[in-house]
Write a protein that holds these residues in place. Structure first.
Motif, PDB file in Angstrom:
ATOM      1  N   GLY A 184       1.813  -3.635 -39.817  1.00 55.67           N
ATOM      2  CA  GLY A 184       1.025  -4.589 -39.045  1.00 55.67           C
ATOM      3  C   GLY A 184      -0.440  -4.571 -39.455  1.00 55.67           C
ATOM      4  N   VAL A 185      -0.999  -3.376 -39.662  1.00 52.07           N
ATOM      5  CA  VAL A 185      -2.400  -3.270 -40.088  1.00 52.07           C
ATOM      6  C   VAL A 185      -2.569  -3.851 -41.488  1.00 52.07           C
ATOM      7  CG1 VAL A 185      -4.211  -1.639 -40.694  1.00 52.07           C
ATOM      8  CG2 VAL A 185      -2.907  -1.316 -38.598  1.00 52.07           C
ATOM      9  N   THR A 186      -1.596  -3.551 -42.362  1.00 51.59           N
ATOM     10  CA  THR A 186      -1.664  -4.092 -43.723  1.00 51.59           C
ATOM     11  C   THR A 186      -1.668  -5.612 -43.708  1.00 51.59           C
ATOM     12  OG1 THR A 186      -0.519  -2.143 -44.582  1.00 51.59           O
ATOM     13  CG2 THR A 186      -0.544  -4.101 -45.968  1.00 51.59           C
ATOM     14  N   ARG A 187      -0.787  -6.170 -42.895  1.00 50.24           N
ATOM     15  CA  ARG A 187      -0.724  -7.629 -42.808  1.00 50.24           C
ATOM     16  C   ARG A 187      -1.967  -8.182 -42.126  1.00 50.24           C
ATOM     17  NH1 ARG A 187       3.124 -11.399 -43.474  1.00 50.24           N
ATOM     18  NH2 ARG A 187       2.976 -13.317 -42.255  1.00 50.24           N
ATOM     19  N   GLY A 188      -2.458  -7.463 -41.086  1.00 56.45           N
ATOM     20  CA  GLY A 188      -3.642  -7.927 -40.386  1.00 56.45           C
ATOM     21  C   GLY A 188      -4.873  -7.921 -41.276  1.00 56.45           C
ATOM     22  N   LEU A 189      -4.973  -6.925 -42.176  1.00 53.12           N
ATOM     23  CA  LEU A 189      -6.134  -6.861 -43.061  1.00 53.12           C
ATOM     24  C   LEU A 189      -6.173  -8.013 -44.058  1.00 53.12           C
ATOM     25  CD1 LEU A 189      -6.361  -3.030 -43.793  1.00 53.12           C
ATOM     26  CD2 LEU A 189      -7.858  -4.393 -42.342  1.00 53.12           C
ATOM     27  N   ARG A 190      -5.028  -8.650 -44.246  1.00 56.85           N
ATOM     28  CA  ARG A 190      -5.024  -9.809 -45.150  1.00 56.85           C
ATOM     29  C   ARG A 190      -5.829 -10.971 -44.577  1.00 56.85           C
ATOM     30  NH1 ARG A 190       1.439  -9.749 -46.781  1.00 56.85           N
ATOM     31  NH2 ARG A 190       1.377  -7.772 -47.931  1.00 56.85           N
ATOM     32  N   LEU A 191      -6.097 -10.926 -43.266  1.00 57.11           N
ATOM     33  CA  LEU A 191      -6.937 -11.965 -42.675  1.00 57.11           C
ATOM     34  C   LEU A 191      -8.364 -11.915 -43.208  1.00 57.11           C
ATOM     35  CD1 LEU A 191      -5.746 -11.712 -38.952  1.00 57.11           C
ATOM     36  CD2 LEU A 191      -5.137 -13.473 -40.616  1.00 57.11           C
ATOM     37  N   LEU A 192      -8.741 -10.763 -43.817  1.00 56.39           N
ATOM     38  CA  LEU A 192     -10.085 -10.646 -44.387  1.00 56.39           C
ATOM     39  C   LEU A 192     -10.163 -11.222 -45.797  1.00 56.39           C
ATOM     40  CD1 LEU A 192     -10.971  -6.993 -43.300  1.00 56.39           C
ATOM     41  CD2 LEU A 192     -11.587  -9.117 -42.162  1.00 56.39           C
ATOM     42  N   ARG A 203     -22.784 -17.797 -55.364  1.00 53.37           N
ATOM     43  CA  ARG A 203     -23.766 -17.585 -56.418  1.00 53.37           C
ATOM     44  C   ARG A 203     -24.813 -16.585 -55.954  1.00 53.37           C
ATOM     45  NH1 ARG A 203     -24.876 -23.712 -58.737  1.00 53.37           N
ATOM     46  NH2 ARG A 203     -22.716 -24.118 -59.433  1.00 53.37           N
ATOM     47  N   ALA A 204     -25.555 -16.050 -56.901  1.00 55.16           N
ATOM     48  CA  ALA A 204     -26.487 -14.967 -56.589  1.00 55.16           C
ATOM     49  C   ALA A 204     -27.559 -15.404 -55.592  1.00 55.16           C
ATOM     50  CB  ALA A 204     -27.146 -14.453 -57.875  1.00 55.16           C
ATOM     51  N   ARG A 205     -27.987 -16.637 -55.639  1.00 56.23           N
ATOM     52  CA  ARG A 205     -29.076 -17.099 -54.782  1.00 56.23           C
ATOM     53  C   ARG A 205     -28.585 -17.901 -53.580  1.00 56.23           C
ATOM     54  NH1 ARG A 205     -33.955 -16.289 -56.904  1.00 56.23           N
ATOM     55  NH2 ARG A 205     -34.894 -17.795 -55.457  1.00 56.23           N
ATOM     56  N   ASP A 206     -27.278 -17.914 -53.378  1.00 61.83           N
ATOM     57  CA  ASP A 206     -26.722 -18.611 -52.219  1.00 61.83           C
ATOM     58  C   ASP A 206     -26.733 -17.662 -51.027  1.00 61.83           C
ATOM     59  OD1 ASP A 206     -25.452 -20.144 -50.391  1.00 61.83           O
ATOM     60  OD2 ASP A 206     -23.539 -20.296 -51.454  1.00 61.83           O
ATOM     61  N   LEU A 207     -27.706 -17.824 -50.146  1.00 58.88           N
ATOM     62  CA  LEU A 207     -27.857 -16.958 -48.974  1.00 58.88           C
ATOM     63  C   LEU A 207     -27.622 -17.733 -47.679  1.00 58.88           C
ATOM     64  CD1 LEU A 207     -31.047 -14.976 -50.082  1.00 58.88           C
ATOM     65  CD2 LEU A 207     -28.660 -14.283 -50.274  1.00 58.88           C
ATOM     66  N   SER A 208     -26.859 -18.813 -47.776  1.00 60.85           N
ATOM     67  CA  SER A 208     -26.554 -19.601 -46.581  1.00 60.85           C
ATOM     68  C   SER A 208     -25.582 -18.828 -45.684  1.00 60.85           C
ATOM     69  CB  SER A 208     -25.943 -20.936 -46.982  1.00 60.85           C
ATOM     70  OG  SER A 208     -24.748 -20.726 -47.736  1.00 60.85           O
ATOM     71  N   PRO A 209     -25.506 -19.171 -44.391  1.00 64.61           N
ATOM     72  CA  PRO A 209     -24.602 -18.450 -43.475  1.00 64.61           C
ATOM     73  C   PRO A 209     -23.144 -18.570 -43.908  1.00 64.61           C
ATOM     74  CG  PRO A 209     -26.203 -19.755 -42.242  1.00 64.61           C
ATOM     75  CD  PRO A 209     -26.341 -20.148 -43.687  1.00 64.61           C
ATOM     76  N   LEU A 210     -22.350 -17.572 -43.542  1.00 64.19           N
ATOM     77  CA  LEU A 210     -20.931 -17.563 -43.870  1.00 64.19           C
ATOM     78  C   LEU A 210     -20.180 -18.566 -43.004  1.00 64.19           C
ATOM     79  CD1 LEU A 210     -20.401 -13.694 -44.041  1.00 64.19           C
ATOM     80  CD2 LEU A 210     -20.624 -15.245 -45.977  1.00 64.19           C
ATOM     81  N   ASP A 211     -19.064 -19.058 -43.545  1.00 65.98           N
ATOM     82  CA  ASP A 211     -18.191 -19.949 -42.781  1.00 65.98           C
ATOM     83  C   ASP A 211     -17.371 -19.103 -41.801  1.00 65.98           C
ATOM     84  OD1 ASP A 211     -16.581 -21.873 -41.779  1.00 65.98           O
ATOM     85  OD2 ASP A 211     -15.630 -22.444 -43.675  1.00 65.98           O
ATOM     86  N   GLN A 212     -17.651 -19.273 -40.508  1.00 65.05           N
ATOM     87  CA  GLN A 212     -17.024 -18.432 -39.479  1.00 65.05           C
ATOM     88  C   GLN A 212     -15.668 -18.970 -39.023  1.00 65.05           C
ATOM     89  OE1 GLN A 212     -18.350 -15.614 -38.387  1.00 65.05           O
ATOM     90  NE2 GLN A 212     -20.393 -15.725 -39.238  1.00 65.05           N
ATOM     91  N   ARG A 213     -15.230 -20.120 -39.516  1.00 66.00           N
ATOM     92  CA  ARG A 213     -14.011 -20.731 -38.990  1.00 66.00           C
ATOM     93  C   ARG A 213     -12.767 -19.907 -39.294  1.00 66.00           C
ATOM     94  NH1 ARG A 213     -14.653 -26.599 -41.525  1.00 66.00           N
ATOM     95  NH2 ARG A 213     -15.268 -25.234 -43.261  1.00 66.00           N
ATOM     96  N   GLU A 214     -12.715 -19.241 -40.425  1.00 69.45           N
ATOM     97  CA  GLU A 214     -11.527 -18.466 -40.799  1.00 69.45           C
ATOM     98  C   GLU A 214     -11.705 -16.971 -40.549  1.00 69.45           C
ATOM     99  OE1 GLU A 214     -10.551 -19.331 -44.795  1.00 69.45           O
ATOM    100  OE2 GLU A 214     -10.150 -21.462 -44.451  1.00 69.45           O
ATOM    101  N   VAL A 215     -12.774 -16.607 -39.858  1.00 66.05           N
ATOM    102  CA  VAL A 215     -13.040 -15.182 -39.597  1.00 66.05           C
ATOM    103  C   VAL A 215     -12.429 -14.802 -38.257  1.00 66.05           C
ATOM    104  CG1 VAL A 215     -14.839 -13.460 -39.251  1.00 66.05           C
ATOM    105  CG2 VAL A 215     -15.157 -15.267 -40.942  1.00 66.05           C
TER     106      VAL A 215
END
Length: 461
Positions: A184-192, A203-215
Motif C-alpha cells: 500500500g505504501v509503495t503504491r501510495g508513493l507513486r502519487l508523488l 527549466r533552471a530559471r523557472d521558479l513559478s509555483p508548483l501545480d497543486q492539482r495533482e498533489v
C-alpha cells in the motif's frame, strides 16, 4: 574514507514503525486470548463440577437409609482420570460418611436444598475448585454436606491449547497486514511521481509555483513550503538582476569619464592638463565609490527585512551622535547643522545599523542641497505613541508634484542641479518600509527647502 550515510527509506521506516506495535499487539492478543479461554474454561468446568455435586447428591438419595456410600457409587466417584476428582460426604452430626480426600467443610454451610456453591480453596498445598451443597439427614435434625473438588490443571491446559492454536493464526494475520501495508505504501508513493516529473521537467530559471492539482492533500504542506522557497529565490534573483542593472546603469558614466580623462592626460602631457585631468579623475572615482556604496546599501535594505536584528534603538541618541560626527563636514561646506529634540528616551524597535544608514542618507541629501550658507536641522519629536524623525534643509526644495516619486530608484527632480545617484532617498524608503515606518515629504520652515519625515511606532514602556 568516511562512508556516506545510508539514505532513509520511507517504506522501510514505516514498516519498522509498524513492526513494534504489531509485535506488542500480537503479545497482547495472546494474553487476551489466554485470559478469555481460561475464563470460559472455568465457566465450563464449574458447570461440570456443579453437575458432579448434583449427581453425587442423587446417588446418595438413591441409597437413603445407608450410613455410607454403596460400592457402585464409590467406584463411579473414585474413577481415576488425568486429573482425579475428590469428594467428601460429611454428616454434621456423625462426621465423614465417605471421602477420598480430606476436603474442608465449606464456610458458611450451604443451605439445605440450595444450588451448589462454588469456591476456590487451597488444600494440601494445592489450589482447588470445590462445589458444595447440603441435603437433610434421616432424622431431620441432621444435614449432610456433599463436596466435589478438582484441581485447576485441566482448565489451564485447555486455555493453553486454545492459545497455541490461535496465536499462529493471529501472527499470520499480522504478517499479512504488514505485507499489505508495504504494498500500500509503495503504491501510495507513486502519487508523488507527477510532482517529481513536474520538478524534473522545469527549466533552471523557472521558479513559478508548483501545480497543486495533482498533489495529495498530505503532501501539500511540503509543496507549499517549496513554493514559498521558490518565491524567496525568485525575489533574490530579481534583486540580483536589479542590482546588476543598477550597477551597470550607475557606474557606466563614471567609468566612461575616467577613461576619457585618462586619454586626455595621455594625449596632452602638459602639467596643467594632467593636473586638471587628475582632478576630474578624483571627482569621478569618488562619485563611483559613493554610488557603489549606495548600491550596496540599497541591496541590503531591499533584502534586509528577513535579516533585521531587532532590538530597542534610542533614536535621540543615534541622531545626536550622527549630527556631532557630521559637524566638521557641515562647517567645511559653510552649512549650519543642528539637532532639536530630546537627549534620550526616543525608543523604537529596529536594527540600529539600518536606522543609522537611513539617517546618513537623509543628512547627506540635505547637506548636498542646502547650499553654501544654508542650514540643515535634524529634529525629533516624541508624540503619544509615535516618534517622528525629520531632516530639513534650506535649499531650493522639490516641487510638490514630484513628492510622491521621491524614493524611487535613480529618480531626480528635473530642476535638480546637483550631482547625485538618485539612490539616497530610495534607501531611506526601503529601510522605513522594513521597519513599518511612514515616509513623508513636505516644505521646510518658512516654506523653503525640503523636509523628510519618518514616523515610527514607539516602544511601549
Amino acid at each position: 574514507m568516511t562512508r556516506a550515510p545510508r539514505p532513509t527509506s520511507l517504506r522501510r521506516r514505516l514498516l519498522t514503525i509498524l513492526v513494534v506495535p504489531m509485535a506488542l499487539a500480537w503479545l497482547g492478543s495472546g494474553v487476551l486470548i489466554y485470559v478469555l479461554a481460561l475464563h470460559y474454561a472455568n465457566i465450563s468446568y464449574d458447570r461440570s463440577l456443579a453437575d458432579g455435586a448434583r449427581a453425587l447428591e442423587r446417588l446418595i438419595r438413591s441409597d437413603s437409609g445407608h450410613d455410607e456410600l454403596s460400592p457402585q457409587v464409590r467406584i463411579l466417584m473414585e474413577y481415576e482420570s488425568a486429573e482425579p476428582t475428590w469428594y467428601a460426604v460429611r454428616s454434621l452430626r456423625h462426621g465423614v460418611l465417605a471421602s477420598n480426600f480430606d476436603l474442608p467443610v465449606p464456610a458458611p454451610v450451604p443451605a439445605i436444598g440450595a444450588p451448589p456453591r462454588l469456591d476456590s480453596i487451597v488444600a494440601d498445598g494445592r489450589p482447588l475448585r470445590i462445589a458444595s451443597l447440603a441435603l437433610a439427614g434421616e432424622d431431620g435434625s441432621d444435614a449432610i454436606i456433599v463436596s466435589v473438588a478438582e484441581t485447576l490443571g485441566e482448565r489451564h491446559a485447555l486455555a493453553r491449547e486454545i492459545l497455541v492454536g490461535t496465536l499462529p493464526i493471529v501472527l499470520l494475520l499480522i504478517a499479512l497486514v504488514l505485507v499489505l501495508v508495504w504494498f500500500g505504501v509503495t503504491r501510495g508513493l507513486r502519487l508523488l511521481d507527477p510532482l517529481v516529473e513536474q520538478l524534473a521537467q522545469r527549466r533552471a530559471r523557472d521558479l513559478s509555483p508548483l501545480d497543486q492539482r495533482e498533489v495529495p492533500l498530505e503532501i501539500r504542506p511540503l509543496t507549499q513550503t517549496i513554493d514559498a522557497l521558490l518565491a524567496r529565490l525568485r525575489e533574490l534573483l530579481e534583486l540580483q538582476e536589479r542590482f546588476i542593472a543598477d550597477a551597470a546603469h550607475q557606474l557606466r558614466t563614471p567609468l566612461a569619464g575616467l577613461r576619457l580623462q585618462a586619454e586626455r592626460a595621455l594625449g596632452d602631457p602638459r602639467p596643467d592638463s594632467v593636473r586638471d585631468a587628475l582632478v576630474h579623475v578624483e571627482r569621478l572615482s569618488a562619485g563611483a565609490g559613493r554610488a557603489a556604496g549606495q548600491l550596496l546599501a540599497l541591496a541590503r535594505a531591499q533584502t534586509g527585512e528577513n535579516r533585521i536584528e531587532w532590538s530597542t534603538v534610542d533614536l535621540a541618541r543615534l541622531a545626536r551622535e550622527h549630527v556631532a560626527e557630521r559637524v566638521p563636514d557641515a562647517l567645511a561646506a559653510r552649512i549650519d547643522l543642528g539637532y532639536e529634540g530630546p537627549l534620550h528616551g526616543a525608543d523604537v524597535a529596529g536594527d540600529a545599523v539600518m536606522l543609522r544608514e537611513a539617517l546618513v542618507n537623509l543628512v547627506d541629501n540635505a547637506l548636498t542641497y542646502a547650499g553654501e550658507n544654508g542650514s540643515v536641522t535634524v529634529s525629533l519629536e516624541c508624540e503619544l505613541r509615535t516618534i517622528v524623525l525629520a531632516v530639513e534643509d534650506s535649499g531650493p526644495g522639490v516641487a510638490e508634484e514630484w513628492w510622491p516619486r521621491l524614493g524611487e530608484r535613480f529618480f531626480r527632480p528635473p530642476e535638480s542641479r546637483r550631482e547625485g545617484s538618485g539612490l539616497g532617498l530610495a534607501i531611506v524608503r526601503r529601510i522605513a518600509d522594513s521597519h513599518g515606518a511612514a515616509v513623508m515629504f513636505g516644505r521646510g520652515r518658512d516654506g523653503r527647502g525640503l523636509r523628510a519625515t519618518l514616523r515610527f511606532a514607539a516602544v511601549a514602556k
